[in-house]
Write a protein that holds these residues in place. Sequence first.
Motif, PDB file in Angstrom:
ATOM      1  N   LEU A  66       0.821  -1.215   0.000  1.00  0.00           N
ATOM      2  CA  LEU A  66       0.000   0.000   0.000  1.00  0.00           C
ATOM      3  C   LEU A  66       0.855   1.266   0.000  1.00  0.00           C
ATOM      4  N   ALA A  67       2.014   1.217   0.639  1.00  0.00           N
ATOM      5  CA  ALA A  67       2.898   2.390   0.616  1.00  0.00           C
ATOM      6  C   ALA A  67       3.297   2.707  -0.826  1.00  0.00           C
ATOM      7  N   LEU A  68       3.668   1.674  -1.574  1.00  0.00           N
ATOM      8  CA  LEU A  68       4.056   1.891  -2.977  1.00  0.00           C
ATOM      9  C   LEU A  68       2.871   2.414  -3.784  1.00  0.00           C
ATOM     10  N   VAL A 155      10.753   4.333   0.317  1.00  0.00           N
ATOM     11  CA  VAL A 155       9.919   3.476   1.168  1.00  0.00           C
ATOM     12  C   VAL A 155      10.856   2.675   2.061  1.00  0.00           C
ATOM     13  N   GLU A 156      10.832   2.983   3.340  1.00  0.00           N
ATOM     14  CA  GLU A 156      11.683   2.253   4.287  1.00  0.00           C
ATOM     15  C   GLU A 156      11.009   0.938   4.661  1.00  0.00           C
ATOM     16  N   ASP A 157      11.708  -0.169   4.465  1.00  0.00           N
ATOM     17  CA  ASP A 157      11.234  -1.451   4.987  1.00  0.00           C
ATOM     18  C   ASP A 157      11.827  -1.594   6.389  1.00  0.00           C
ATOM     19  N   ALA A 158      11.019  -1.196   7.380  1.00  0.00           N
ATOM     20  CA  ALA A 158      11.443  -1.254   8.779  1.00  0.00           C
ATOM     21  C   ALA A 158      10.778  -2.435   9.488  1.00  0.00           C
ATOM     22  N   CYS A 159      10.436  -3.460   8.696  1.00  0.00           N
ATOM     23  CA  CYS A 159       9.690  -4.602   9.255  1.00  0.00           C
ATOM     24  C   CYS A 159      10.471  -5.342  10.333  1.00  0.00           C
ATOM     25  N   GLN A 160      11.806  -5.162  10.363  1.00  0.00           N
ATOM     26  CA  GLN A 160      12.623  -5.819  11.385  1.00  0.00           C
ATOM     27  C   GLN A 160      13.211  -4.807  12.367  1.00  0.00           C
ATOM     28  N   ALA A 161      12.734  -3.577  12.355  1.00  0.00           N
ATOM     29  CA  ALA A 161      13.546  -2.533  13.003  1.00  0.00           C
ATOM     30  C   ALA A 161      12.747  -1.543  13.844  1.00  0.00           C
ATOM     31  N   HIS A 162      11.667  -1.990  14.487  1.00  0.00           N
ATOM     32  CA  HIS A 162      10.885  -1.127  15.380  1.00  0.00           C
ATOM     33  C   HIS A 162      11.810  -0.462  16.396  1.00  0.00           C
ATOM     34  N   ALA A 163      11.812   0.869  16.398  1.00  0.00           N
ATOM     35  CA  ALA A 163      12.568   1.663  17.379  1.00  0.00           C
ATOM     36  C   ALA A 163      14.070   1.742  17.099  1.00  0.00           C
ATOM     37  N   ALA A 164      14.505   1.286  15.937  1.00  0.00           N
ATOM     38  CA  ALA A 164      15.886   1.557  15.522  1.00  0.00           C
ATOM     39  C   ALA A 164      15.984   3.027  15.119  1.00  0.00           C
ATOM     40  N   ALA A 165      17.200   3.564  15.111  1.00  0.00           N
ATOM     41  CA  ALA A 165      17.357   4.983  14.793  1.00  0.00           C
ATOM     42  C   ALA A 165      18.739   5.239  14.212  1.00  0.00           C
ATOM     43  N   LEU A 166      18.855   6.349  13.513  1.00  0.00           N
ATOM     44  CA  LEU A 166      20.152   6.800  13.017  1.00  0.00           C
ATOM     45  C   LEU A 166      20.329   8.266  13.395  1.00  0.00           C
ATOM     46  N   HIS A 167      21.393   8.570  14.113  1.00  0.00           N
ATOM     47  CA  HIS A 167      21.645   9.920  14.613  1.00  0.00           C
ATOM     48  C   HIS A 167      20.394  10.499  15.273  1.00  0.00           C
TER      49      HIS A 167
END
Length: 371
Positions: A66-68, A155-167
Motif C-alpha cells: 500500500l505504501a508503494l 519506502v523504508e522497509d522497517a519490518c525488522q527494526a521497530h525503534a531503531a534509529a540513526l543519529h
Amino acid sequence: MTDAHELIPAARPVIGEEEIEAAVRVLRSGRVVQGPEVAAFEEEFSELVGGRHCVAVNSGTSALHLALLALGIGPGDEVIVPSFSFAASANAVRLVGADVVFADIEADSFCLDPAAVEAALTPRTAAVMPVHLYGHPAAMDRIMDIAGRHGLAVVEDACQAHAAALHGTPVGAFGSAGTFSFYPTKNMHALEGGMVSTEDAEVARVLRLLRNQGMEQRYANEIVGANMRMTDVAAAIGRVQRAKLPAWTEQRIANAAYLTEHITAPNVVTPKVADGARHVYHQYTVRVSGDRDAAMARLSEAGIGNAVYYPTPIHRLKPYWEPDQKAGRTWDLPETERAAAEVVSLPVHPGLAPRDLERIVSAVNALGEQK
Ligand SMILES: *Cc1c(COP(=O)(O)O)cnc(C)c1O
C-alpha cells in the motif's frame, strides 16, 4: 530460562496474560473489526516514528504494497531494492507492477549501499527501498540525499527494526513512507499486522482508502482499494506489545552487547554497528568463515537455535531469476552473495536468561577450536 541441554529457540514470540486479556476484552465487546483499538494503536505507534501519521494494516507485506501504491509507484517505474532481504521487499514492488532493480549491500551493516543505489539509477527509477535488516538502520542520511537530488520516493522497509534509529531519528521517520510488520517473531507483534508511517497527510488519507475498498464514508467508494484492514483484536494485542517494546529493545541491545563482548572464536565475526546507529537486534547475525553447515550443526547439537536469514538472495529466487535469465539480465552483487554464504543468526530475544547467554557464547567459542 532453559536447562543445560534444552534448546534455546532462535525466537520466542510472547503471548502473555496481558495479550490474552486484551484480546478477550475486545472479543467480549463484540466490536472486533477495525475500530477504536486500531485508532489507539496507530496513535500510540506514531510516538515511535516522530509523531508521523500511522495507518495500520493486516501485515508488513500489505504495508509495503500500500505504501508503494499510495506513492503512485506502478508499471514503468523501477524501484531499487536490496537482494539481501526477505522476499516481501521485492514482492511488494512486483505486486504494484513496477520493476525491481537490485543493488548491493554494505559489508558491515548488511543494508543497502548508497553507492550501489547511485550506480543503479536510471531515468525510470521512481523509488528506493532501504531495508533496515536485522534491526540495523540503513544509511538513511546518504540515501535521503540521493533521493532528494533525483526526486525519488523512499519506502523504508522497517519490518525488522521497530525503534531503531540513526543519529537520533527513528526509522520510519526518514522516507516518504515507513513500513513495519507485527508478525509473531518480530520485535513486537499483533499476531499478524503491519503499519505504514508517513509525514504526508494526503498519503495517509490515500493509505486509509486503499486498505478499505477505497472508502472513507461507507459505500461512497472514491478509489479502487483492497481489504487490508487490521482487526481490533490484533490492535489490542499490538498495544500491549507496543508498551513493552522499549524494555524488550533495551534487553535485546544488552544481550547483543554481552554476546559481542564474549564471542572470541577467530572464525566468527560479530555484528558491526555504524556510527550514530541504534541497532535493535531483531537478529544477532554473525559471519562464519569455513564450513557454515558444520558450524550450524554443532550449534544445534549444543541446543543453540540458529538460522540463516537469508540463504538465497532474492535475485536468485525463481520469480526473479527466471525472468532475468530470459531477458539476459544479470546482477553484480558480491557482498550480497558473500553475506548469504556466511551469515548465521543466533538467539538474542529478550526471553534469554543470563545462563542462556553463557551457553550461546561457549557453543560459539567452541566453533573456533578443533573438534
Ligand atoms: C517480516 C518482513 C516483511 C513482511 O512482513 P509480514 O508481516 O510478514 O508480511 C517484510 N520485509 C522484511 C524485511 C521482513 O522481515
